[in-house]
Scaffold this active site. Structure first.
Site: not given
Length: 108
Positions: A29, A32
């Site tokens: 991600c 993230c």
């Protein structure tokens, strides 16, 4: 306090005391990866007043499913083991700091 990684088995113990910010994330991600240094800055700025726990949703599907994590990053604030706020997506340091401080100053 340092940022700690937790898993399905250790999750409940990690969120029991005080205010804990849990970062539900995945290694693939992009947002993230972008929020990781923000969490490090938050940890430094709050000087151990809050625990920051990271949960990799790919490796810990039980915990992610238990809290209905549908998108990542999702940050959940817990106070004494109970969820008190959910923040979805990439958030600036000031926003995270304000959310954490609100729960540090309120009584359970």
């Amino acid at each position: 306090m340092a940022i700690l990684n937790t898993n399905d088995e250790g999750f409940n113990a990690a969120i029991q005391d005080g205010v804990v910010l849990v970062d539900f994330w995945a290694p693939w991600c992009g947002p993230c990866k972008m929020i990781a240094p923000i969490l490090e800055q938050l940890d430094e700025k709050l000087e151990g007043a809050v625990t920051i726990a990271k949960v990799n949703v790919d490796d810990n599907p039980y915990t992610a499913g238990k809290f209905g994590i549908m998108s990542i990053p999702t940050l959940m604030l817990f106070k004494d083991g109970e969820p008190v706020e959910t923040l979805v997506g990439l958030r600036p340091l000031a926003h995270l700091e304000a959310a954490v401080k609100e729960h540090l100053t309120t009584t359970a």
